[in-house]
Every structure is written in structure tokens, then in C-alpha cells.
Design a protein around this motif. Structure first.
Motif, PDB file in Angstrom:
ATOM      1  N   LYS A 171      47.771 -19.391  25.201  1.00  0.00           N
ATOM      2  CA  LYS A 171      49.054 -18.470  24.903  1.00  0.00           C
ATOM      3  C   LYS A 171      49.934 -18.883  24.241  1.00  0.00           C
ATOM      4  O   LYS A 171      50.323 -18.142  23.145  1.00  0.00           O
ATOM      5  N   SER A 172      50.175 -20.122  24.933  1.00  0.00           N
ATOM      6  CA  SER A 172      51.548 -20.284  24.222  1.00  0.00           C
ATOM      7  C   SER A 172      51.137 -20.454  22.533  1.00  0.00           C
ATOM      8  O   SER A 172      52.034 -20.273  22.278  1.00  0.00           O
ATOM      9  N   ARG A 173      50.190 -21.858  22.756  1.00  0.00           N
ATOM     10  CA  ARG A 173      49.898 -21.995  20.741  1.00  0.00           C
ATOM     11  C   ARG A 173      49.867 -20.517  19.930  1.00  0.00           C
ATOM     12  O   ARG A 173      49.940 -20.730  18.988  1.00  0.00           O
ATOM     13  N   GLU A 174      49.046 -19.444  20.887  1.00  0.00           N
ATOM     14  CA  GLU A 174      48.840 -18.517  20.269  1.00  0.00           C
ATOM     15  C   GLU A 174      49.659 -17.583  18.982  1.00  0.00           C
ATOM     16  O   GLU A 174      50.322 -16.872  18.241  1.00  0.00           O
ATOM     17  N   ILE A 175      51.127 -17.639  20.495  1.00  0.00           N
ATOM     18  CA  ILE A 175      52.348 -16.884  20.189  1.00  0.00           C
ATOM     19  C   ILE A 175      53.265 -17.910  18.391  1.00  0.00           C
ATOM     20  O   ILE A 175      53.723 -17.502  18.008  1.00  0.00           O
ATOM     21  N   GLU A 176      52.579 -19.394  19.424  1.00  0.00           N
ATOM     22  CA  GLU A 176      53.647 -20.344  18.400  1.00  0.00           C
ATOM     23  C   GLU A 176      52.661 -19.764  16.703  1.00  0.00           C
ATOM     24  O   GLU A 176      53.594 -19.495  15.823  1.00  0.00           O
ATOM     25  N   LEU A 177      51.324 -19.728  16.431  1.00  0.00           N
ATOM     26  CA  LEU A 177      50.623 -19.544  15.482  1.00  0.00           C
ATOM     27  C   LEU A 177      51.404 -18.137  14.861  1.00  0.00           C
ATOM     28  O   LEU A 177      50.554 -17.828  14.154  1.00  0.00           O
ATOM     29  N   GLN A 178      50.396 -17.172  15.681  1.00  0.00           N
ATOM     30  CA  GLN A 178      50.941 -16.014  15.706  1.00  0.00           C
ATOM     31  C   GLN A 178      49.341 -15.362  15.121  1.00  0.00           C
ATOM     32  O   GLN A 178      48.956 -14.724  14.520  1.00  0.00           O
ATOM     33  N   ARG A 179      48.155 -15.610  16.006  1.00  0.00           N
ATOM     34  CA  ARG A 179      47.104 -15.064  16.103  1.00  0.00           C
ATOM     35  C   ARG A 179      46.177 -15.748  17.123  1.00  0.00           C
ATOM     36  O   ARG A 179      46.575 -16.718  17.599  1.00  0.00           O
ATOM     37  N   THR A 180      44.970 -14.960  17.167  1.00  0.00           N
ATOM     38  CA  THR A 180      44.280 -15.589  18.479  1.00  0.00           C
ATOM     39  C   THR A 180      43.551 -16.791  17.825  1.00  0.00           C
ATOM     40  O   THR A 180      43.326 -17.247  16.490  1.00  0.00           O
ATOM     41  N   LEU A 181      43.586 -17.562  18.550  1.00  0.00           N
ATOM     42  CA  LEU A 181      42.617 -19.218  18.512  1.00  0.00           C
ATOM     43  C   LEU A 181      41.462 -18.883  18.134  1.00  0.00           C
ATOM     44  O   LEU A 181      40.547 -18.701  18.925  1.00  0.00           O
ATOM     45  N   SER A 182      40.399 -20.458  18.209  1.00  0.00           N
ATOM     46  CA  SER A 182      39.040 -20.201  17.025  1.00  0.00           C
ATOM     47  C   SER A 182      39.003 -21.006  18.569  1.00  0.00           C
ATOM     48  O   SER A 182      39.420 -21.454  19.284  1.00  0.00           O
ATOM     49  N   ASP A 183      37.444 -20.991  18.698  1.00  0.00           N
ATOM     50  CA  ASP A 183      36.664 -21.802  20.492  1.00  0.00           C
ATOM     51  C   ASP A 183      36.860 -23.188  19.484  1.00  0.00           C
ATOM     52  O   ASP A 183      37.373 -23.304  20.894  1.00  0.00           O
ATOM     53  N   ASP A 184      37.117 -23.490  18.766  1.00  0.00           N
ATOM     54  CA  ASP A 184      37.500 -24.793  18.445  1.00  0.00           C
ATOM     55  C   ASP A 184      38.446 -25.736  18.587  1.00  0.00           C
ATOM     56  O   ASP A 184      39.334 -26.181  18.408  1.00  0.00           O
ATOM     57  N   GLU A 185      40.059 -24.520  18.566  1.00  0.00           N
ATOM     58  CA  GLU A 185      41.222 -24.407  18.483  1.00  0.00           C
ATOM     59  C   GLU A 185      41.597 -25.154  20.126  1.00  0.00           C
ATOM     60  O   GLU A 185      42.578 -25.579  20.314  1.00  0.00           O
ATOM     61  N   ILE A 186      40.660 -23.823  20.792  1.00  0.00           N
ATOM     62  CA  ILE A 186      40.695 -23.931  22.446  1.00  0.00           C
ATOM     63  C   ILE A 186      39.874 -24.999  22.604  1.00  0.00           C
ATOM     64  O   ILE A 186      40.635 -25.995  23.619  1.00  0.00           O
ATOM     65  N   LEU A 187      39.288 -25.554  22.110  1.00  0.00           N
ATOM     66  CA  LEU A 187      38.482 -27.179  22.467  1.00  0.00           C
ATOM     67  C   LEU A 187      39.326 -28.143  22.076  1.00  0.00           C
ATOM     68  O   LEU A 187      39.666 -28.996  23.164  1.00  0.00           O
ATOM     69  N   GLN A 188      40.224 -28.697  20.771  1.00  0.00           N
ATOM     70  CA  GLN A 188      41.242 -29.161  21.082  1.00  0.00           C
ATOM     71  C   GLN A 188      42.393 -29.237  21.961  1.00  0.00           C
ATOM     72  O   GLN A 188      42.744 -30.013  22.610  1.00  0.00           O
ATOM     73  N   ILE A 189      42.420 -27.804  22.899  1.00  0.00           N
ATOM     74  CA  ILE A 189      43.335 -27.917  23.648  1.00  0.00           C
ATOM     75  C   ILE A 189      43.235 -28.426  24.643  1.00  0.00           C
ATOM     76  O   ILE A 189      43.715 -28.999  25.853  1.00  0.00           O
ATOM     77  N   LEU A 190      42.174 -27.666  25.253  1.00  0.00           N
ATOM     78  CA  LEU A 190      41.190 -29.102  26.223  1.00  0.00           C
ATOM     79  C   LEU A 190      40.834 -29.855  26.520  1.00  0.00           C
ATOM     80  O   LEU A 190      41.259 -31.130  27.646  1.00  0.00           O
ATOM     81  N   ASP A 191      40.749 -29.936  25.774  1.00  0.00           N
ATOM     82  CA  ASP A 191      40.831 -32.184  25.070  1.00  0.00           C
ATOM     83  C   ASP A 191      41.802 -32.896  25.318  1.00  0.00           C
ATOM     84  O   ASP A 191      42.118 -33.581  26.075  1.00  0.00           O
ATOM     85  N   LYS A 192      42.817 -31.906  24.600  1.00  0.00           N
ATOM     86  CA  LYS A 192      44.486 -32.713  24.589  1.00  0.00           C
ATOM     87  C   LYS A 192      44.923 -32.483  26.400  1.00  0.00           C
ATOM     88  O   LYS A 192      45.276 -33.484  27.047  1.00  0.00           O
ATOM     89  N   GLN A 193      44.477 -31.004  27.185  1.00  0.00           N
ATOM     90  CA  GLN A 193      44.766 -31.639  28.372  1.00  0.00           C
ATOM     91  C   GLN A 193      43.999 -32.104  29.584  1.00  0.00           C
ATOM     92  O   GLN A 193      44.941 -32.854  30.684  1.00  0.00           O
ATOM     93  N   VAL A 194      42.536 -33.060  29.241  1.00  0.00           N
ATOM     94  CA  VAL A 194      41.807 -33.648  29.899  1.00  0.00           C
ATOM     95  C   VAL A 194      42.428 -34.884  29.660  1.00  0.00           C
ATOM     96  O   VAL A 194      43.051 -36.116  30.359  1.00  0.00           O
ATOM     97  N   LYS A 195      43.122 -35.658  28.406  1.00  0.00           N
ATOM     98  CA  LYS A 195      44.319 -36.624  27.546  1.00  0.00           C
ATOM     99  C   LYS A 195      45.563 -36.633  28.717  1.00  0.00           C
ATOM    100  O   LYS A 195      45.528 -38.004  29.476  1.00  0.00           O
ATOM    101  N   GLN A 196      45.671 -35.870  28.706  1.00  0.00           N
ATOM    102  CA  GLN A 196      46.814 -35.270  29.357  1.00  0.00           C
ATOM    103  C   GLN A 196      47.150 -36.067  31.167  1.00  0.00           C
ATOM    104  O   GLN A 196      47.577 -36.846  31.803  1.00  0.00           O
ATOM    105  N   ARG A 197      46.253 -35.340  31.891  1.00  0.00           N
ATOM    106  CA  ARG A 197      45.879 -35.835  33.291  1.00  0.00           C
ATOM    107  C   ARG A 197      44.879 -37.180  33.247  1.00  0.00           C
ATOM    108  O   ARG A 197      45.307 -37.748  34.157  1.00  0.00           O
ATOM    109  N   ARG A 198      44.162 -37.844  32.556  1.00  0.00           N
ATOM    110  CA  ARG A 198      44.253 -38.773  32.554  1.00  0.00           C
ATOM    111  C   ARG A 198      45.153 -39.862  32.618  1.00  0.00           C
ATOM    112  O   ARG A 198      45.490 -40.883  32.565  1.00  0.00           O
ATOM    113  N   GLU A 199      46.421 -39.977  31.625  1.00  0.00           N
ATOM    114  CA  GLU A 199      47.362 -40.530  31.570  1.00  0.00           C
ATOM    115  C   GLU A 199      48.154 -40.099  32.943  1.00  0.00           C
ATOM    116  O   GLU A 199      48.976 -41.336  33.453  1.00  0.00           O
TER     117      GLU A 199
END
Length: 152
Positions: free
Chosen positions: A36-64
Motif C-alpha cells: 500500500k505504501s508503494r502504491e501511494i508513492e507511485l499513485q497506481r496499483t502495483l503489478s504482480d512483478d512489482e509485488i514480487l519485488q517487495i516480497l523479495d525485499k522483505q525476505v532479504k531484510q529478514r535474512r539480514e
């Protein structure tokens, strides 16, 4: 047609609420907030690929975080982060096998060598070739380390 990733996340939040699965619910809510934060920032709905990027980033943060918690001797917090990674993995594509990763690295090195770029200077070009093919399917830090090892 299968539902979008965003819809799947929303449905799974409802299921987790009904099941009183606090780990899954908390993790999915954090992901949904990031989306939702990213959608507000971009002022549009995110695609599945963009959501996958967010999920990947979340996994990376948790690994760190796991690495930091283990160094601090906080194994309970590290275990919590690992359980969140397990939830997130359900939404990412199947992880690439070690053989697939090595094959992609070999092909990328051959491509850059054919272009006349060799040695450590080829690192950026190789990562540029490999990253899109492995996005969400491999830990890019580990892939980068493997490429560095191969180039040295």
C-alpha cells in the motif's frame, strides 16, 4: 484465471484471521502495508512483478535481521524472523536449484567474455544478465558471491 497476487494476499489475511494464525497474519499485514505504501508513492496499483519485488525485499531484510540476531545471541528473535520468511516463501516463485544458478552464471560469463569484458570488470554486466532471470528465485547476495569467486 488465477487471482492476482494482491488479491491472494488479501484472501490469505482473512484466512489467517479466522485461523488465529498470528505469525502468518502479522507477516501478511506487514507485506500488505509495504504494498500500500508503494502504491501511494507511485499513485497506481502495483503489478504482480512489482509485488514480487517487495516480497523479495522483505525476505532479504529478514535474512539480514536473522544474521544480526544470531550474532547478538538472540535465537528466539532469529527463529521468529525465519518463520516470517517461511510465510513469505509461499508467495515467491519456486527457488532456483544450484545447477540452474551455475548454468545461468556460466552463460552470463560466456556472453560477457564474447563482448570482450573479462575479469572483475565484468561483474556488473554479469549481474545485469543474471538478476532478471533469478529475481525472487535466489538470494542475490549469494549469487553475487559465487560470481565474484568465479571471476577471481
Amino acid at each position: 484465471m488465477s487471482p492476482s497476487l494482491s488479491q491472494r494476499l488479501a484472501d490469505d489475511i482473512k484466512i489467517a484471521m479466522r485461523a488465529r494464525d498470528s505469525v502468518r497474519l502479522g507477516t501478511l499485514r506487514l507485506v500488505q502495508a509495504a504494498i500500500k505504501s508503494r502504491e501511494i508513492e507511485l499513485q497506481r496499483t502495483l503489478s504482480d512483478d512489482e509485488i514480487l519485488q517487495i516480497l523479495d525485499k522483505q525476505v532479504k531484510q529478514r535474512r539480514e535481521s536473522i544474521h544480526a540476531f544470531e550474532q547478538a545471541g538472540r535465537n528466539d528473535s532469529a527463529a521468529q524472523e525465519q518463520s516470517e520468511i517461511d510465510v513469505l516463501q509461499d508467495y515467491l516463485p519456486a527457488q532456483a536449484t544450484e545447477a540452474e544458478i551455475q548454468t545461468l552464471i556460466d552463460e552470463a560469463i560466456a556472453t560477457t567474455n564474447a563482448q570482450g569484458v573479462t575479469g572483475p570488470a565484468a561483474m556488473g554486466k554479469i549481474m545485469g544478465i543474471v538478476r532478471p532471470k533469478l529475481a525472487g528465485r535466489a538470494d542475490m547476495a549469494q549469487v553475487s558471491a559465487q560470481i565474484k569467486q568465479r571471476l577471481s
